[in-house]
Every structure is written in C-alpha cells, then in structure tokens.
Scaffold this motif. Structure first.
Motif, PDB file in Angstrom:
ATOM      1  N   PRO A  29      39.942  78.312  34.858  1.00 35.09           N
ATOM      2  CA  PRO A  29      39.665  77.016  35.514  1.00 35.09           C
ATOM      3  C   PRO A  29      40.162  75.814  34.721  1.00 35.09           C
ATOM      4  O   PRO A  29      40.821  74.923  35.274  1.00 35.09           O
ATOM      5  N   GLY A  30      39.852  75.767  33.426  1.00 41.91           N
ATOM      6  CA  GLY A  30      40.300  74.641  32.610  1.00 41.91           C
ATOM      7  C   GLY A  30      41.808  74.568  32.508  1.00 41.91           C
ATOM      8  O   GLY A  30      42.402  73.481  32.558  1.00 41.91           O
ATOM      9  N   THR A  56      36.292  71.187  31.182  1.00 42.20           N
ATOM     10  CA  THR A  56      36.047  72.495  31.793  1.00 42.20           C
ATOM     11  C   THR A  56      36.323  73.647  30.836  1.00 42.20           C
ATOM     12  O   THR A  56      35.685  74.696  30.924  1.00 42.20           O
ATOM     13  N   LEU A  58      33.096  74.755  29.327  1.00 39.73           N
ATOM     14  CA  LEU A  58      31.960  75.019  30.201  1.00 39.73           C
ATOM     15  C   LEU A  58      31.794  76.514  30.443  1.00 39.73           C
ATOM     16  O   LEU A  58      32.773  77.270  30.404  1.00 39.73           O
ATOM     17  N   ALA A  63      32.312  76.205  35.427  1.00 42.28           N
ATOM     18  CA  ALA A  63      33.741  75.869  35.516  1.00 42.28           C
ATOM     19  C   ALA A  63      34.260  76.051  36.934  1.00 42.28           C
ATOM     20  O   ALA A  63      35.140  75.312  37.384  1.00 42.28           O
ATOM     21  N   ALA A  92      33.501  73.016  38.683  1.00 46.02           N
ATOM     22  CA  ALA A  92      34.389  71.944  38.215  1.00 46.02           C
ATOM     23  C   ALA A  92      35.708  71.973  38.978  1.00 46.02           C
ATOM     24  O   ALA A  92      36.278  70.925  39.290  1.00 46.02           O
TER      25      ALA A  92
END
Length: 202
Positions: free
Chosen positions: A133-134, A169, A172, A177, A180
């Motif tokens: 995700p990040g 993120t 997280l 995430a 997010a």
C-alpha cells in the motif's frame, strides 16, 4: 523569391524563408509552453468511487492473495476509466494526446508506475504484502507530482498529498494501510476530481 546579394559576396536569407523559420520557432515555443489540460476530473471521480468500493471489498478478503487480486482488478479498471475519460476530454477540447505537452506529461507519469509494478512483483515474490500500500501510494504520487509540472496547478498538489499519505502508510499496520489506500485512491481522487471538473472543463 531570390535572395538579395550583398557587396561582400554574401546573400540575405529569402524573406519567405525567414518568415517560415520565425513561425516555426514561435509554434514550437508555444507548444513547449503549453500545458496538458486533458486530465479528466469526472474520470477521477469515477476512479475514486471504484477505489472506495475496492477498499471495502479487499478488507473483507480471507487471504492476502485475494486482497491483491481485488486491488489489481481495481488498477485495471481505473486505467480503463482514466484513459477513456482522458481521450473524451481531449477530443472535446480539440487537443491531441500526441502533442508535445501530452508527451511530456506521460513521460513524467508512466515511469514511476512501471517502477511500482516491478517493485510489486518483487515484494509479492518475497511475501512482503504489508509494504505494497505505501509503495503504491508513494510511486503514484511521484508520477502525479512529476507530470503535474506539465499540467494544471492542482495536479502537483494531488501528487504531494499522495506522497505524504504514502510515507505515513509505510509505517501503518496492514489492515489500516488498506484503508489508507481507500482514502488516497478513493476519497482524494473524488475530491480533486470535482475541483478539476469544475475549474478545468470536466
């Protein structure tokens, strides 16, 4: 039209040739200075809505693999929606997607997405799903911010927001995430899309 000889043996450039050269220079300068304005606001709203649904669906998946399939399906759908909406807006505005401004926009936008795809393959191969995700938010934000240098001023701001969210993120928990991503790809796209649709012609 013949050139006019000078006393020293040199000749002036024909008037029509100079005029053509000047017009060509002006045209190229204007083209380089032109911004890519066919970013589709309503298309971004549609992408935001589908991403919001994807965040809800992915959160309910029983396995990481099925979670990934949901977001990969969303990425394909978003690409289809975005490309179609951009083509329709460019056609409506009588802009070419092959113009110099469009080429600069895409050359800035696409490479970070390609990098994101390659990193995703590596991360999934090592089972490191929690960094996806990040990574996606960061690299998408990088592409948006870079391409925004050749588009309307709200686009770089959208990229910056994604970069900030992506950076947060990364630290997280995986379940958070996922939401997010729903915030970024969903809510932010809807909000910025509405601004673009209102101020920049759809």
């Amino acid at each position: 039209m013949a050139s006019v000889p000078l006393p020293n043996g040199r000749s002036t450039v024909a008037l029509h040739e100079r005029a053509e050269a000047n017009l060509r220079f002006i045209r190229e300068t204007m083209e380089r200075a032109a911004l890519f304005t066919a970013v589709p606001g309503w298309g971004m709203v549609a992408v935001g809505l589908t991403a919001t649904v994807a965040a809800i669906l992915s959160a309910a998946q029983p396995s990481l693999w099925r979670w990934l399939l949901v977001w990969l399906g969303e990425a394909g759908l978003a690409l289809t929606i975005g490309a179609s909406a951009m083509w329709h807006k460019a056609r409506r505005q009588d802009h070419s997607l092959a113009s110099a401004a469009a080429r600069r926009f895409f050359l800035a936008f696409v490479p970070p997405l390609v990098v994101g795809g390659l990193l995703s393959i590596v991360l999934v191969g090592h089972g490191v799903y929690d960094l996806l995700p990040g990574t996606w938010l960061l690299l998408y934000g990088t592409g948006v911010m870079a391409s925004g240098a050749f588009s309307v001023r709200v686009i770089p701001l959208l990229g910056l927001v994604f970069l900030l969210l992506g950076g947060i993120t990364l630290f997280l928990p995986f379940q958070v995430a996922n939401w997010a991503m729903g915030l970024g790809f969903g809510v932010f796209h809807i909000g910025f899309g509405l601004v673009i649709a209102r101020k920049y012609g759809g």
